[in-house]
Design a protein around this motif. Structure first.
Motif, PDB file in Angstrom:
ATOM      1  N   GLN A 125       0.837  -1.202   0.000  1.00 18.88           N
ATOM      2  CA  GLN A 125       0.000   0.000   0.000  1.00 18.88           C
ATOM      3  C   GLN A 125       0.874   1.255   0.000  1.00 18.88           C
ATOM      4  N   LEU A 126       0.474   2.203  -0.845  1.00 21.88           N
ATOM      5  CA  LEU A 126       1.091   3.525  -0.866  1.00 21.88           C
ATOM      6  C   LEU A 126       0.145   4.474  -0.137  1.00 21.88           C
ATOM      7  N   ALA A 127       0.567   4.938   1.027  1.00 24.73           N
ATOM      8  CA  ALA A 127      -0.279   5.788   1.862  1.00 24.73           C
ATOM      9  C   ALA A 127       0.143   7.241   1.698  1.00 24.73           C
ATOM     10  N   GLY A 148      -4.940   4.747  -6.960  1.00 21.61           N
ATOM     11  CA  GLY A 148      -4.671   3.480  -6.300  1.00 21.61           C
ATOM     12  C   GLY A 148      -3.970   3.606  -4.970  1.00 21.61           C
ATOM     13  N   GLY A 149      -3.779   4.841  -4.478  1.00 19.11           N
ATOM     14  CA  GLY A 149      -3.195   5.031  -3.166  1.00 19.11           C
ATOM     15  C   GLY A 149      -4.253   4.940  -2.077  1.00 19.11           C
ATOM     16  N   ILE A 150      -3.804   4.982  -0.838  1.00 22.82           N
ATOM     17  CA  ILE A 150      -4.724   5.042   0.293  1.00 22.82           C
ATOM     18  C   ILE A 150      -4.418   6.293   1.098  1.00 22.82           C
ATOM     19  N   ARG A 236       5.356  -8.601  16.821  1.00 29.24           N
ATOM     20  CA  ARG A 236       4.029  -8.161  16.381  1.00 29.24           C
ATOM     21  C   ARG A 236       4.112  -6.826  15.644  1.00 29.24           C
ATOM     22  N   CYS A 237       5.240  -6.171  15.764  1.00 30.53           N
ATOM     23  CA  CYS A 237       5.412  -4.830  15.185  1.00 30.53           C
ATOM     24  C   CYS A 237       5.583  -4.918  13.667  1.00 30.53           C
ATOM     25  N   ARG A 238       4.972  -3.987  12.964  1.00 27.10           N
ATOM     26  CA  ARG A 238       5.194  -3.843  11.528  1.00 27.10           C
ATOM     27  C   ARG A 238       5.931  -2.531  11.262  1.00 27.10           C
ATOM     28  N   LEU A 239       6.621  -2.475  10.151  1.00 29.41           N
ATOM     29  CA  LEU A 239       7.375  -1.288   9.784  1.00 29.41           C
ATOM     30  C   LEU A 239       6.732  -0.606   8.582  1.00 29.41           C
ATOM     31  N   SER A 240       6.843   0.716   8.553  1.00 33.48           N
ATOM     32  CA  SER A 240       6.495   1.491   7.364  1.00 33.48           C
ATOM     33  C   SER A 240       7.642   2.450   7.091  1.00 33.48           C
ATOM     34  N   ILE A 241       7.695   2.944   5.871  1.00 30.65           N
ATOM     35  CA  ILE A 241       8.773   3.844   5.457  1.00 30.65           C
ATOM     36  C   ILE A 241       8.172   5.189   5.081  1.00 30.65           C
ATOM     37  N   ALA A 242       8.753   6.255   5.625  1.00 24.45           N
ATOM     38  CA  ALA A 242       8.306   7.614   5.313  1.00 24.45           C
ATOM     39  C   ALA A 242       9.538   8.488   5.090  1.00 24.45           C
ATOM     40  N   GLY A 243       9.326   9.581   4.382  1.00 24.93           N
ATOM     41  CA  GLY A 243      10.415  10.538   4.153  1.00 24.93           C
ATOM     42  C   GLY A 243      11.222  10.186   2.918  1.00 24.93           C
ATOM     43  N   GLY A 244      11.110  11.008   1.894  1.00 25.14           N
ATOM     44  CA  GLY A 244      11.888  10.791   0.679  1.00 25.14           C
ATOM     45  C   GLY A 244      11.350   9.718  -0.239  1.00 25.14           C
ATOM     46  N   VAL A 245      10.099   9.287  -0.007  1.00 22.16           N
ATOM     47  CA  VAL A 245       9.500   8.269  -0.875  1.00 22.16           C
ATOM     48  C   VAL A 245       8.854   8.972  -2.065  1.00 22.16           C
ATOM     49  N   PRO A 259       6.092  -3.449   2.875  1.00 23.68           N
ATOM     50  CA  PRO A 259       5.042  -3.194   1.885  1.00 23.68           C
ATOM     51  C   PRO A 259       4.235  -1.919   2.107  1.00 23.68           C
ATOM     52  N   LEU A 260       4.504  -1.179   3.186  1.00 23.25           N
ATOM     53  CA  LEU A 260       3.730   0.026   3.489  1.00 23.25           C
ATOM     54  C   LEU A 260       4.637   1.242   3.380  1.00 23.25           C
ATOM     55  N   LEU A 261       4.403   2.062   2.371  1.00 22.70           N
ATOM     56  CA  LEU A 261       5.211   3.257   2.126  1.00 22.70           C
ATOM     57  C   LEU A 261       4.336   4.492   2.267  1.00 22.70           C
ATOM     58  N   VAL A 262       4.890   5.520   2.890  1.00 17.50           N
ATOM     59  CA  VAL A 262       4.150   6.749   3.194  1.00 17.50           C
ATOM     60  C   VAL A 262       4.790   7.902   2.424  1.00 17.50           C
ATOM     61  N   THR A 263       3.959   8.699   1.737  1.00 17.20           N
ATOM     62  CA  THR A 263       4.513   9.730   0.864  1.00 17.20           C
ATOM     63  C   THR A 263       3.599  10.946   0.763  1.00 17.20           C
ATOM     64  N   SER A 264       4.211  12.077   0.415  1.00 18.55           N
ATOM     65  CA  SER A 264       3.471  13.291   0.045  1.00 18.55           C
ATOM     66  C   SER A 264       3.775  13.693  -1.395  1.00 18.55           C
ATOM     67  N   ALA A 265       4.662  12.948  -2.042  1.00 15.33           N
ATOM     68  CA  ALA A 265       5.180  13.340  -3.357  1.00 15.33           C
ATOM     69  C   ALA A 265       4.110  13.551  -4.430  1.00 15.33           C
TER      70      ALA A 265
END
Length: 281
Positions: A125-127, A148-150, A236-245, A259-265
């Protein structure tokens, strides 16, 4: 569907044509009937079509929409055909064109990013964040969903997200376990998401069993190490990536296994070119 109130539709029009089209009046065209077409010169993932139709209807213009938000169209595809007085068509021209071009830019950029992510994570998912261009949020959210983003979070009241700025205001800023436990008790219906600004913070957040640790601007090598750690510990923890995506970096981030990427681009994507033609009937 993102609800867009009539007040916003009116404002989008009023920004450009509150007092009519002087040129049409001066040429005596205001009584003639005509047609107007909106064509996507480059094609791609389109959006803003429902909003565009509502704008045209407000001006007394009949219109036919040939595609739907989120459709992938070929170059030179006609998106909308419109029919009405020449003066009304000229009033709707630029305001509607601006919406289609800007929304289309956001949705197409989002779509491109999502397609790259899906190559590596079919369920990824692209958040897209709440950091939209001021006064564009309904348009922006409409466009990212079409692409197709969320929605990452529409506002600060929607989800729990612990930032460094929150921790800086607490008595024990580095007691991650206390913070996570406090948030779980205070907001039991929400997942507890915390942001880590570096590798050491990420280790503390993982040890505290946050639901999601959002890794902000960490190098790819460190992200991969943290993902291996989570897997090895069966955390139980999941990771997401933010900043520079963005479109240039998403492939390398997608290859980390997260699989979870966070963006404002996408909000700052170049508008898509929409050609508008008006003819008398």
């Amino acid at each position: 569907m993102i609800y867009v109130p009539d007040a916003l539709i009116d404002q989008l029009l009023l920004d450009d044509i509150q007092y009519g089209d002087l040129t049409s009046r001066a040429l005596g065209l205001h009584t003639q009937q005509g047609t107007m077409t909106f064509t996507s010169k480059l094609g791609g993932c389109v959006s803003g079509l429902d909003i565009a139709q509502r704008m045209l209807t407000k001006l007394g213009i009949r219109s036919e929409c040939l595609f739907r938000d989120g459709d992938i169209v070929e170059p030179q595809s006609r998106l909308i055909s419109a029919f009405g007085s020449v003066e009304a068509l000229h009033q709707g021209w630029k305001a509607v064109q601006n919406v289609l071009e800007w929304c289309g830019g956001v949705s197409h950029y989002t779509h491109q990013m999502v397609m790259i992510l899906k190559k590596y994570h079919p369920n990824g998912q692209l958040a897209c964040t709440r950091k939209t261009i001021p006064a564009t949020k309904p348009l922006a959210l409409t466009a990212i969903l079409a692409g197709g983003g969320i929605i990452h979070r529409t506002g600060s009241a929607e989800t729990i997200l612990l930032f460094t700025n929150h921790r800086n205001c607490l008595a024990n800023p580095d007691d991650w376990q206390l913070h996570v436990d406090t948030l779980r008790v205070a907001a039991p219906e929400k997942q507890t998401i915390v942001e880590a600004d570096d590798y050491q913070q990420a280790l503390l957040a993982i040890a505290a069993n946050a639901d999601i640790v959002q890794l902000d601007k960490l190098p790819v090598e460190q992200i991969q190490q943290l993902q291996r750690l989570v897997n090895d510990k069966k955390s139980r923890c999941r990771l997401s990536i933010a900043g520079g995506v963005n479109l240039q970096t998403i492939e390398s981030f997608a290859q980390t296994g997260i699989p979870l990427l966070v963006t404002s681009a996408p909000y700052y994507a170049n508008p898509r070119d929409i050609k508008v033609q008006i003819f008398k009937s």
